[in-house]
Design an enzyme around this catalytic site. Structure first.
Site, PDB file in Angstrom:
ATOM      1  N   TYR A 147       0.866  -1.183   0.000  1.00 29.44           N
ATOM      2  CA  TYR A 147       0.000   0.000   0.000  1.00 29.44           C
ATOM      3  C   TYR A 147       0.896   1.223   0.000  1.00 29.44           C
ATOM      4  CZ  TYR A 147      -3.240   3.554   1.843  1.00 29.44           C
ATOM      5  OH  TYR A 147      -3.990   4.685   2.032  1.00 29.44           O
ATOM      6  N   ASP A 160       9.380   2.935  -1.062  1.00 24.23           N
ATOM      7  CA  ASP A 160       8.379   3.623  -0.238  1.00 24.23           C
ATOM      8  C   ASP A 160       8.767   3.350   1.218  1.00 24.23           C
ATOM      9  OD1 ASP A 160       4.730   3.531   0.077  1.00 24.23           O
ATOM     10  OD2 ASP A 160       6.321   4.436   1.295  1.00 24.23           O
ATOM     11  N   LYS A 207       5.444  10.167   8.021  1.00 20.48           N
ATOM     12  CA  LYS A 207       5.263   9.688   9.399  1.00 20.48           C
ATOM     13  C   LYS A 207       6.292  10.269  10.380  1.00 20.48           C
ATOM     14  CE  LYS A 207       2.877   5.566   7.736  1.00 20.48           C
ATOM     15  NZ  LYS A 207       1.519   5.479   8.252  1.00 20.48           N
TER      16      LYS A 207
HETATM   17  P1  KE4 Z   1      -0.382   8.758   4.341  1.00 19.00           P
HETATM   18  O1  KE4 Z   1      -0.951   9.390   3.091  1.00 19.00           O
HETATM   19  O2  KE4 Z   1      -1.434   7.982   5.102  1.00 19.00           O
HETATM   20  O3  KE4 Z   1       0.394   9.734   5.204  1.00 19.00           O
HETATM   21  O4  KE4 Z   1       0.707   7.676   3.873  1.00 19.00           O
HETATM   22  C1  KE4 Z   1       0.347   6.694   2.955  1.00 19.00           C
HETATM   23  C2  KE4 Z   1       1.304   5.525   3.072  1.00 19.00           C
HETATM   24  C3  KE4 Z   1       2.283   5.377   2.114  1.00 19.00           C
HETATM   25  N1  KE4 Z   1       3.172   4.358   2.170  1.00 19.00           N
HETATM   26  C4  KE4 Z   1       3.134   3.452   3.182  1.00 19.00           C
HETATM   27  C5  KE4 Z   1       4.129   2.337   3.208  1.00 19.00           C
HETATM   28  C6  KE4 Z   1       2.146   3.559   4.190  1.00 19.00           C
HETATM   29  O5  KE4 Z   1       2.106   2.637   5.182  1.00 19.00           O
HETATM   30  C7  KE4 Z   1       1.216   4.614   4.141  1.00 19.00           C
HETATM   31  C8  KE4 Z   1       0.107   4.766   5.169  1.00 19.00           C
HETATM   32  N2  KE4 Z   1       0.031   3.765   6.152  1.00 19.00           N
HETATM   33  C9  KE4 Z   1      -1.298   3.514   6.711  1.00 19.00           C
HETATM   34  C10 KE4 Z   1      -1.152   2.379   7.706  1.00 19.00           C
HETATM   35  N3  KE4 Z   1      -1.100   1.128   7.102  1.00 19.00           N
HETATM   36  C11 KE4 Z   1      -1.864   4.740   7.356  1.00 19.00           C
HETATM   37  C12 KE4 Z   1      -3.090   4.476   8.208  1.00 19.00           C
HETATM   38  C13 KE4 Z   1      -4.355   4.959   7.544  1.00 19.00           C
HETATM   39  O6  KE4 Z   1      -4.490   4.820   6.299  1.00 19.00           O
HETATM   40  O7  KE4 Z   1      -5.239   5.458   8.292  1.00 19.00           O
END
Ligand code: KE4
Length: 425
Positions: free
Chosen positions: A142, A237, A265
């Site tokens: 993801y 990523d 993060k």
């Molecule tokens: P954000 O757009 O949520 O800041 O990041 C997206 C993203 C991109 N790449 C990786 C490897 C990620 O894990 C994420 C976001 N992680 C999720 C948790 N699995 C965020 C939690 C959520 O979607 O509420």
């Protein structure tokens, strides 16, 4: 009625699903999501004053635990100078200098506001730089809710058992090749079969959005070689793994250097942030220097920069990685032992402060293996833990995080909770 239920009932009237991000709805583990009223150290306090040991750590940013005094002070101090300038500010330069110094692939970097923006921008940049359109991603990975990457996405979409999101035009999805992780020949074949060429491979070097999957020996090195051989860019990523598995992320830990890296993060210290960086010649394709457009009103926001710089400096000074590895090992080995004593098939992959839980006889090497793990068992474990003061990620397709605020006594309390859970499986 308890406070969380009341808040959830109100929220559901005006926020889709009552949440601002799908995984928070607890749809794959059942029950009503609790609302948090305070987060401190390794614990959350719910709206009903229940205290929980937190293994979600706000999905990764809270590597120092919640509300670390140095991060809080940095934000408070920045606040006295305003919340947003809309012009370049000194903290953006300091943040960029730190990232260039500690992340091996990063010669130049640009800040943005989320991990999604970061990965979306790396894809556009790779396409602009190479002049090719196709990209490769891996099933179960993801990368945020980017149209061209929400194709067999993991995390939220996977949790809903809906690997392809509605609203993604077929014309977008066909530009994305989705391959199994940990399978180099599938990648080689994709390049051989592609007449028009492939712009880039984007990969979570340690997939952590379909549970936690560890790369086979030589896998990441293999991706690097295939990209070099085919003039494609390798994008790591590291939104999740960056600064968590080592100061310089997986690319420091493994010595495999991508061409571009998406970050997020931890570098925001809990405030909204994203960043992407890499080779100078690639990054210089970005506006205003080059033809690839990318922008953001709040990119480099002074509060997020102050919190992120404090968080990164704390990592540089304390270098907590050995301790986090030990806590992770202690937890993973403890859970495996307890499950074994109760003849419960389980896999607990662990690397540093990240660990996964799969109820599966065999090691989980890819998305398919993850899918056939027992989700009902996970649900039972989640609910038992939650009612006994331990908060695991509310989905079998997420990863647990340990922070420097977690103490040995938290780990032993967690293992006791698992022991009681497994005894009643
Ligand atoms: P954000 O757009 O949520 O800041 O990041 C997206 C993203 C991109 N790449 C990786 C490897 C990620 O894990 C994420 C976001 N992680 C999720 C948790 N699995 C965020 C939690 C959520 O979607 O509420």
């Amino acid at each position: 009625m308890n406070q969380s239920q009341e808040l959830f009932d109100r929220a559901k009237k005006i926020i889709p699903g009552g949440v601002n991000s799908p995984v928070r709805a607890f749809r794959s583990v059942g029950g009503t999501p609790f609302f948090t009223k305070q987060a401190k150290g390794a614990r959350l306090t719910t709206a009903d004053d229940n205290e929980l040991i937190d293994y979600v750590c706000t999905w990764g940013p809270a590597i120092h635990g919640h509300d670390h005094p140095l991060v809080r002070e940095a934000i408070a101090s920045a606040l006295t100078r305003g919340t947003s300038f809309g012009t370049p500010g000194p903290d953006e330069v300091e943040m960029a200098e730190i990232l260039v110094k500690i992340v091996p692939s990063v010669e130049k970097v640009r800040m943005c506001n989320s991990g999604t923006e970061a990965t979306m921008s790396t894809i556009r940049l790779a396409r602009g730089f190479t002049g090719k359109s196709k990209i490769i991603k891996f099933a179960g990975c993801y990368h945020g809710h980017v149209d061209s990457l929400l194709v067999k996405a993991g995390s939220g979409a996977l949790t809903f058992g809906n690997p392809d999101s509605a609203g993604i035009p077929e014309s977008f999805a066909k530009e994305t090749i989705v391959l199994p992780y940990n399978n180099l020949s599938a990648v080689e074949n994709a390049f051989m079969q592609s007449e028009e060429g492939i712009a880039a491979i984007i990969v979570e070097p340690y997939p952590a959005n379909c549970g936690l999957i560890l790369p086979d020996d030589g896998y990441l090195e293999g991706l690097r070689k295939i990209c070099d051989h085919n003039q494609a860019l390798l994008i790591f990523d590291e939104v999740m793994t960056g600064f968590r598995l080592a100061l310089g992320g997986v690319q420091e830990k493994t010595g495999v250097t991508p061409d571009l890296t998406a970050m997020g993060k931890i570098i925001g210290g809990g405030l909204p942030v994203g960043a992407f960086g890499g080779k100078g010649e690639v990054m210089d394709f970005l506006a205003p220097l080059g033809p690839v457009y990318q922008a953001g009103t709040l990119s480099g926001n002074p509060l997020a920069m102050a919190a992120g710089i404090a968080s990164l400096k704390l990592l540089q000074e304390s270098m907590p990685y050995d301790r986090l590895e030990n806590l992770g090992k202690q937890l993973a080995l403890g859970v495996q032992e307890i499950a074994h004593e109760n003849s419960i098939p389980i896999q607990v992959p662990q690397v540093g402060s990240m660990y996964g839980i799969f109820f599966n006889e065999n090691p989980v090497r890819n998305f398919e293996d993850a899918l056939i793990s027992d989700a009902e068992h996970f649900k039972k474990l989640f609910q038992h833990c939650l009612s006994n003061g331990v908060y695991l990620p509310p989905s079998p397709f997420e990863t647990n995080f340990i922070s420097t605020a977690h103490l040995d006594k938290d780990i032993s309390m967690t293992l006791d909770t698992f022991k009681n859970a497994f005894a009643n499986f």
